[in-house]
Design an enzyme around this catalytic site. Structure first.
Site, PDB file in Angstrom:
ATOM      1  N   ASP A   8      36.296 115.783  16.271  1.00 33.53           N
ATOM      2  CA  ASP A   8      36.529 114.335  16.275  1.00 33.53           C
ATOM      3  C   ASP A   8      35.145 113.687  16.375  1.00 33.53           C
ATOM      4  OD1 ASP A   8      37.983 111.865  16.450  1.00 33.53           O
ATOM      5  OD2 ASP A   8      37.541 111.802  18.581  1.00 33.53           O
ATOM      6  N   SER A   9      35.100 112.350  16.244  1.00 34.28           N
ATOM      7  CA  SER A   9      33.819 111.655  16.391  1.00 34.28           C
ATOM      8  C   SER A   9      33.322 111.715  17.833  1.00 34.28           C
ATOM      9  CB  SER A   9      33.974 110.201  15.968  1.00 34.28           C
ATOM     10  OG  SER A   9      34.933 109.563  16.783  1.00 34.28           O
ATOM     11  N   CYS A  13      44.880 106.696  16.225  1.00 36.03           N
ATOM     12  CA  CYS A  13      43.481 107.066  16.437  1.00 36.03           C
ATOM     13  C   CYS A  13      43.497 107.861  17.729  1.00 36.03           C
ATOM     14  CB  CYS A  13      42.614 105.817  16.595  1.00 36.03           C
ATOM     15  SG  CYS A  13      40.944 106.179  17.196  1.00 36.03           S
ATOM     16  N   THR A  14      42.873 109.029  17.722  1.00 36.37           N
ATOM     17  CA  THR A  14      42.997 109.902  18.893  1.00 36.37           C
ATOM     18  C   THR A  14      42.314 109.334  20.134  1.00 36.37           C
ATOM     19  OG1 THR A  14      41.149 111.209  18.019  1.00 36.37           O
ATOM     20  CG2 THR A  14      43.375 112.050  17.638  1.00 36.37           C
ATOM     21  N   HIS A  15      41.504 108.281  19.960  1.00 39.39           N
ATOM     22  CA  HIS A  15      40.948 107.612  21.141  1.00 39.39           C
ATOM     23  C   HIS A  15      41.978 106.723  21.849  1.00 39.39           C
ATOM     24  CE1 HIS A  15      36.985 108.757  19.596  1.00 39.39           C
ATOM     25  NE2 HIS A  15      36.414 108.239  20.666  1.00 39.39           N
ATOM     26  N   TYR A  45      33.479 106.671  13.757  1.00 44.13           N
ATOM     27  CA  TYR A  45      33.835 106.987  12.378  1.00 44.13           C
ATOM     28  C   TYR A  45      34.539 105.805  11.697  1.00 44.13           C
ATOM     29  CZ  TYR A  45      33.073 112.138  12.452  1.00 44.13           C
ATOM     30  OH  TYR A  45      32.535 113.398  12.469  1.00 44.13           O
ATOM     31  N   GLY A  46      35.189 104.981  12.508  1.00 46.88           N
ATOM     32  CA  GLY A  46      36.112 103.967  11.990  1.00 46.88           C
ATOM     33  C   GLY A  46      35.519 102.950  11.038  1.00 46.88           C
ATOM     34  N   CYS A  50      41.257 113.973  14.425  1.00 42.76           N
ATOM     35  CA  CYS A  50      40.714 112.648  14.146  1.00 42.76           C
ATOM     36  C   CYS A  50      41.490 112.059  12.975  1.00 42.76           C
ATOM     37  CB  CYS A  50      39.234 112.779  13.790  1.00 42.76           C
ATOM     38  SG  CYS A  50      38.517 111.232  13.228  1.00 42.76           S
ATOM     39  N   ASN A  51      42.117 110.923  13.215  1.00 45.98           N
ATOM     40  CA  ASN A  51      42.906 110.284  12.155  1.00 45.98           C
ATOM     41  C   ASN A  51      42.023 109.801  11.016  1.00 45.98           C
ATOM     42  OD1 ASN A  51      45.911 109.597  13.317  1.00 45.98           O
ATOM     43  ND2 ASN A  51      44.403 109.747  14.949  1.00 45.98           N
TER      44      ASN A  51
HETATM   45  N1  DGL Z   1      39.218 109.227  17.125  1.00 45.31           N
HETATM   46  C1  DGL Z   1      39.083 109.021  15.737  1.00 45.31           C
HETATM   47  C2  DGL Z   1      40.384 108.747  15.038  1.00 45.31           C
HETATM   48  O1  DGL Z   1      41.379 109.371  15.386  1.00 45.31           O
HETATM   49  C3  DGL Z   1      37.887 108.194  15.257  1.00 45.31           C
HETATM   50  C4  DGL Z   1      37.434 107.082  16.098  1.00 45.31           C
HETATM   51  C5  DGL Z   1      36.090 106.508  15.642  1.00 45.31           C
HETATM   52  O2  DGL Z   1      35.083 107.196  15.814  1.00 45.31           O
HETATM   53  O3  DGL Z   1      36.075 105.388  15.095  1.00 45.31           O
HETATM   54  O4  DGL Z   1      40.459 107.977  14.093  1.00 45.31           O
END
Ligand code: DGL
Length: 266
Positions: free
Chosen positions: A18-19, A191-193, A50-51, A81-82
């Site tokens: 993931d990021s 988003c996994t966050h 990443y978003g 990571c989505n």
């Molecule tokens: N946690 C990631 C996701 O599931 C990316 C979040 C990010 O870095 O913007 O999309």
């Protein structure tokens, strides 16, 4: 000979990426149901978030990490990571000789098969831009209504620990209210966050409204590994890697997973 080879394959590690700490919301559940797998986790903090990245950039990050895992001879990689699943998976999926599990595509069928007519999705800008959630859900249930809403400030809330910051709380309130206008049966935390924000989200909507796809995802991976006879019965080690800021990763990881040592910076 075959059995020997197969056993060798079983004992190879599973890689996650993931990021940042977001993918630990998946990893923690995976470890709970498959404690005997040897696991590697890569947090790409040098390129986070990443978003807001382009497709080209996201494909490049994914390739670098998959190459890193290829060198470590993994049996599978979990895209926890989505954003990467939405923007990079299609481009890289044929290029490696190990199984790659993307979170969105792996979960869509299960979510679509439930009794929901209207599904909301909170996700990053890049995920929403891809439209992959809508596409994947409709692939399995054409009549489903889907509303995707980008929440560009939510990953920084998690990575900077801003759970009690008043501007952050206001941002979450506005987004939840905007989504409620759509009258969703469920809202996917795409988003996994975002599961890290549940204490904030439940201030504005019932907790049961939100789906954290992590649970569905790890059950899917488990049954797929099982089907292929790839489960490990004798491992259990873990190693964490980051591309920058190991201290920050260890600190912010805590909500989902307590990492004993500092991750290795590569
Ligand atoms: N946690 C990631 C996701 O599931 C990316 C979040 C990010 O870095 O913007 O999309």
């Amino acid at each position: 000979m075959n059995t020997l080879n197969h056993n060798n394959l079983n004992s190879k590690p599973v890689g996650f990426f993931d990021s940042g700490v977001g993918g630990l919301s998946v990893y923690a559940r995976f470890k709970k149901i498959l404690p005997k797998e040897d696991c590697l986790y890569f947090g790409d903090l040098a390129n986070m978030p990443y978003g807001n990245k382009t497709k080209g950039e996201l494909v490049g990050f994914a390739r670098n990490i998959l190459d890193f895992y290829k060198e470590r001879d993994v049996k599978a990689v979990v895209i926890a990571c989505n954003t990467s699943s939405a923007q990079a998976y299609e481009a890289v999926k044929e290029d490696y000789n190990f199984k790659i599990y993307p979170i969105i595509q792996s979960c869509a069928k299960v979510i679509a098969s439930a009794n929901y007519e209207r599904v909301g999705v909170f996700a990053t800008e890049a995920t929403v831009k891809s439209g992959v959630y809508t596409k994947e859900l409709k692939k399995h249930k054409s009549g489903i209504y889907v509303k995707e809403l980008a929440c560009p400030h939510w990953v920084p809330i998690v990575e900077n620990n801003l759970y009690t910051n008043s501007e952050a709380i206001e941002d979450v309130r506005v987004q939840v209210e905007k989504m409620q206008e759509f009258l969703p049966d469920k809202i996917i935390l795409g988003c996994t966050h975002y599961p890290y924000l549940i204490s904030m989200l439940k201030q504005f909507a019932p907790e049961e409204l939100f789906i954290d796809p992590a649970e569905i995802f790890v059950n899917y991976i488990k049954s797929d590994l099982e089907k292929q006879g790839l489960l490990n019965e004798s491992g259990g080690t873990e190693k964490f890697f980051v591309s920058a800021n190991p201290e920050s990763f260890k600190t912010h990881a805590k909500i989902f997973y307590d990492i004993k040592n500092l991750p290795i910076c590569v």
